[in-house]
Scaffold this motif. Structure first.
Motif, mmCIF file in Angstrom:
data_model
loop_
_atom_site.group_PDB
_atom_site.id
_atom_site.type_symbol
_atom_site.label_atom_id
_atom_site.label_comp_id
_atom_site.label_asym_id
_atom_site.label_seq_id
_atom_site.Cartn_x
_atom_site.Cartn_y
_atom_site.Cartn_z
ATOM 1 N N ALA A 116 15.283 7.873 -12.468
ATOM 2 C CA ALA A 116 13.862 7.466 -12.465
ATOM 3 C C ALA A 116 13.011 8.366 -11.566
ATOM 4 O O ALA A 116 11.785 8.270 -11.578
ATOM 5 N N GLY A 117 13.661 9.204 -10.756
ATOM 6 C CA GLY A 117 12.916 10.122 -9.889
ATOM 7 C C GLY A 117 12.315 9.449 -8.659
ATOM 8 O O GLY A 117 11.362 9.955 -8.087
ATOM 9 N N VAL A 118 12.888 8.319 -8.240
ATOM 10 C CA VAL A 118 12.357 7.665 -7.028
ATOM 11 C C VAL A 118 13.348 7.784 -5.858
ATOM 12 O O VAL A 118 13.206 7.100 -4.850
ATOM 13 N N ASP A 119 14.329 8.678 -6.016
ATOM 14 C CA ASP A 119 15.375 8.781 -4.993
ATOM 15 C C ASP A 119 14.874 9.373 -3.675
ATOM 16 O O ASP A 119 15.541 9.250 -2.655
ATOM 17 N N LYS A 120 13.706 9.989 -3.675
ATOM 18 C CA LYS A 120 13.172 10.544 -2.408
ATOM 19 C C LYS A 120 12.445 9.444 -1.614
ATOM 20 O O LYS A 120 12.391 9.497 -0.386
ATOM 21 N N ARG A 156 7.059 2.290 -7.968
ATOM 22 C CA ARG A 156 6.162 3.067 -8.845
ATOM 23 C C ARG A 156 4.789 2.410 -8.928
ATOM 24 O O ARG A 156 3.772 3.066 -8.983
ATOM 25 N N PHE A 157 4.780 1.081 -8.918
ATOM 26 C CA PHE A 157 3.527 0.322 -9.045
ATOM 27 C C PHE A 157 2.651 0.471 -7.808
ATOM 28 O O PHE A 157 1.434 0.566 -7.902
ATOM 29 N N SER A 158 3.302 0.487 -6.613
ATOM 30 C CA SER A 158 2.532 0.419 -5.360
ATOM 31 C C SER A 158 2.542 1.713 -4.548
ATOM 32 O O SER A 158 1.809 1.812 -3.567
ATOM 33 N N SER A 159 3.427 2.640 -4.920
ATOM 34 C CA SER A 159 3.655 3.874 -4.134
ATOM 35 C C SER A 159 4.186 3.566 -2.738
ATOM 36 O O SER A 159 4.026 4.366 -1.815
ATOM 37 N N ILE A 164 20.830 -3.761 -9.007
ATOM 38 C CA ILE A 164 20.972 -2.318 -9.260
ATOM 39 C C ILE A 164 19.605 -1.635 -9.136
ATOM 40 O O ILE A 164 19.425 -0.500 -9.557
ATOM 41 N N GLY A 165 18.634 -2.380 -8.592
ATOM 42 C CA GLY A 165 17.371 -1.751 -8.197
ATOM 43 C C GLY A 165 16.270 -1.710 -9.249
ATOM 44 O O GLY A 165 15.286 -0.990 -9.056
ATOM 45 N N GLY A 166 16.395 -2.469 -10.324
ATOM 46 C CA GLY A 166 15.306 -2.480 -11.333
ATOM 47 C C GLY A 166 13.966 -2.842 -10.695
ATOM 48 O O GLY A 166 12.985 -2.082 -10.803
ATOM 49 N N PRO A 167 13.873 -3.976 -9.979
ATOM 50 C CA PRO A 167 12.598 -4.358 -9.353
ATOM 51 C C PRO A 167 12.140 -3.335 -8.311
ATOM 52 O O PRO A 167 10.953 -3.033 -8.216
ATOM 53 N N LEU A 168 13.082 -2.816 -7.569
ATOM 54 C CA LEU A 168 12.759 -1.849 -6.506
ATOM 55 C C LEU A 168 12.057 -0.615 -7.097
ATOM 56 O O LEU A 168 11.024 -0.163 -6.576
ATOM 57 N N ARG A 169 12.598 -0.096 -8.200
ATOM 58 C CA ARG A 169 11.986 1.093 -8.813
ATOM 59 C C ARG A 169 10.596 0.761 -9.352
ATOM 60 O O ARG A 169 9.646 1.512 -9.184
ATOM 61 N N GLU A 170 10.490 -0.399 -9.988
ATOM 62 C CA GLU A 170 9.208 -0.776 -10.592
ATOM 63 C C GLU A 170 8.146 -1.006 -9.505
ATOM 64 O O GLU A 170 7.015 -0.540 -9.615
ATOM 65 N N ILE A 171 8.540 -1.707 -8.446
ATOM 66 C CA ILE A 171 7.581 -2.028 -7.377
ATOM 67 C C ILE A 171 7.185 -0.752 -6.632
ATOM 68 O O ILE A 171 6.016 -0.559 -6.280
ATOM 69 N N LYS A 173 0.856 -1.203 0.000
ATOM 70 C CA LYS A 173 0.000 0.000 0.000
ATOM 71 C C LYS A 173 0.885 1.244 0.000
ATOM 72 O O LYS A 173 2.027 1.182 0.476
ATOM 73 N N PRO A 174 0.338 2.376 -0.489
ATOM 74 C CA PRO A 174 1.119 3.610 -0.521
ATOM 75 C C PRO A 174 1.698 3.938 0.855
ATOM 76 O O PRO A 174 1.013 3.799 1.868
ATOM 77 N N GLY A 175 2.976 4.304 0.847
ATOM 78 C CA GLY A 175 3.619 4.750 2.089
ATOM 79 C C GLY A 175 4.201 3.638 2.941
ATOM 80 O O GLY A 175 4.929 3.921 3.898
ATOM 81 N N GLN A 176 3.904 2.387 2.617
ATOM 82 C CA GLN A 176 4.457 1.298 3.441
ATOM 83 C C GLN A 176 5.982 1.223 3.274
ATOM 84 O O GLN A 176 6.520 1.619 2.233
ATOM 85 N N LYS A 177 6.635 0.701 4.311
ATOM 86 C CA LYS A 177 8.098 0.524 4.270
ATOM 87 C C LYS A 177 8.402 -0.919 3.878
ATOM 88 O O LYS A 177 8.022 -1.844 4.604
ATOM 89 N N VAL A 178 9.083 -1.061 2.759
ATOM 90 C CA VAL A 178 9.314 -2.400 2.199
ATOM 91 C C VAL A 178 10.816 -2.628 2.044
ATOM 92 O O VAL A 178 11.559 -1.694 1.728
#
Ligand SMILES: C[S@@+](CC[C@H](N)C(=O)[O-])C[C@H]1O[C@@H](n2cnc3c(N)ncnc32)[C@H](O)[C@@H]1O
Length: 347
Positions: free
Chosen positions: A147-151, A121-124, A112-119, A100-105
């Motif tokens: 990818a803009g997910v560094d935050k 973006r997919f789940s927030s 190199i984080g391909g799945p991490l970025r996709e997951i 769910k959005p905001g969860q800590k996973v």
């Protein structure tokens, strides 16, 4: 998907190893394996973490060149491209974990984080990637910024056998083709159990030998050894050993399955020399031939470090071992499980 061209590959071979030490590192790596006359199984297990680290320094440039940002196989439907199937495979994990959005996973062994970025973006959800390989983390941070997910996503450099997180930190944990590198599955799963919130889930795709594998069959043993040396592994556990280790760590098994058996397109097809595909050209026989010669030229011209060709050969053998293991049905890279840490900890 990053575009790692020939020069990108040349500059990345060896990861954080000094360029003039790459050949020595390949030789050291090969010594870890019986196959090349080096150490016993116990010795290999003791050196497992170091071996995997050297392996990923050597192999990451090639992985990114041939495979993209995600270093895993996937269940695949007919008519689906390899890239599409890999993304769907990652989304499947997010859905199974009910992210769910905001969860800590936590992503254990995140590459190199391909799945991490996709997951993410997919789940927030906010995903932390745990990885023992410094080079992969540096590369992953660059790609997170692009990818803009560094935050919302970050990386932590640590061994998954000793995680630097307090108990009950994460709302969910997943691992994709990574915990097979653990010298001891129980020790690794126990760490995952510790950092997971009670009542929450851990899901993974695990590399395993299936029930078809016969340890007394010489051909089977040879295929297993080829996969081990080509993929930085000291051993490959059976599906039964994996489930037992999860239970021993305290998890409740929700469901588990070798999902390779349900894949209409075999997972090993992109590596199969007898198959041709334009969309995964680099991994086809012609693509591999092309890459082999390109690496030889780059090494000859001094653009790629000495030893690059040898790494490429190692990965070729890995590919052949994986295809054989897949065709014989003795090996799977997609033994899936969803397990839960119970609310009351009786461990
Ligand atoms: C096949 S790659 C999979 C990467 C990623 N999960 C993906 O699918 O793109 C295996 C990963 O496990 C990591 N790894 C291996 N041993 C580790 C250890 N002891 N602690 C943390 N990470 C480890 C490697 O550095 C690598 O990133």
């Amino acid at each position: 998907m990053s575009k790692a061209g020939a020069l990108g590959l040349a500059s990345r071979v060896g990861g954080s190893i000094e360029k003039n030490a790459v050949l020595y590192a390949v030789e050291e790596y090969e010594k870890y394996h019986d196959y090349y006359g080096g150490g016993e199984e116990e010795e290999r297990k003791a050196e497992c973490t170091n071996m995997a680290n050297i392996y990923y320094d050597l192999a990451t440039g090639f992985y990114e060149f041939g495979w993209g940002e995600s270093f895993h196989f996937a269940h695949r439907w007919k008519g689906e491209s390899l890239r599409e199937s890999m993304k769907r495979y990652e989304h499947f994990l997010a859905l199974q974990l009910g992210l769910k959005p905001g969860q800590k996973v936590l992503d254990v062994g995140c590459g190199i984080g391909g799945p991490l970025r996709e997951i993410s973006r997919f789940s927030s959800a906010s995903v932390t990637g745990l990885n023992n390989n410094e080079y992969q983390i540096a590369r992953g941070m660059e790609l997170n910024c692009i990818a803009g997910v560094d935050k919302t996503c970050n990386f932590v450099k640590a061994d998954f056998m000793k995680m630097p997180f307090p108990d009950n930190t994460f709302d969910a944990v997943y691992a994709i083709e990574a915990t097979c590198h653990a010298p001891d599955a129980h020790g690794c799963y126990k760490e995952i159990y510790r950092v997971l919130e009670p009542g929450q889930c851990f899901a993974a795709y695990e590399w395993c030998m299936t029930d078809v594998f016969d340890p007394n069959n010489r051909e089977h043993k040879k295929v297993k050894e080829e996969i081990q040396i080509g993929d930085g592994l000291s051993d490959i556990r059976s599906t039964g050993e994996v489930i037992e280790a999860l239970k021993q760590a305290g998890f409740e098994v929700m469901w588990e399955k070798n999902i390779a058996v349900d894949s209409p397109v075999p997972w090993y097809l992109p590596l199969d020399k007898s198959h041709f595909s334009l969309s995964s050209f680099h991994t086809t026989a012609i693509g591999r031939f092309f890459t082999g010669n390109m690496v030889k030229c780059l090494e000859f011209m001094g653009l790629a470090p000495k030893g690059s060709g040898r790494v490429q050969k190692l990965l070729e053998r890995a590919a052949d071992g994986l295809v054989e293991g897949g065709k014989k049905g003795i090996f799977t890279p997609m033994y899936f499980f969803l397990v839960r840490k119970p609310h009351s900890d009786n461990q």
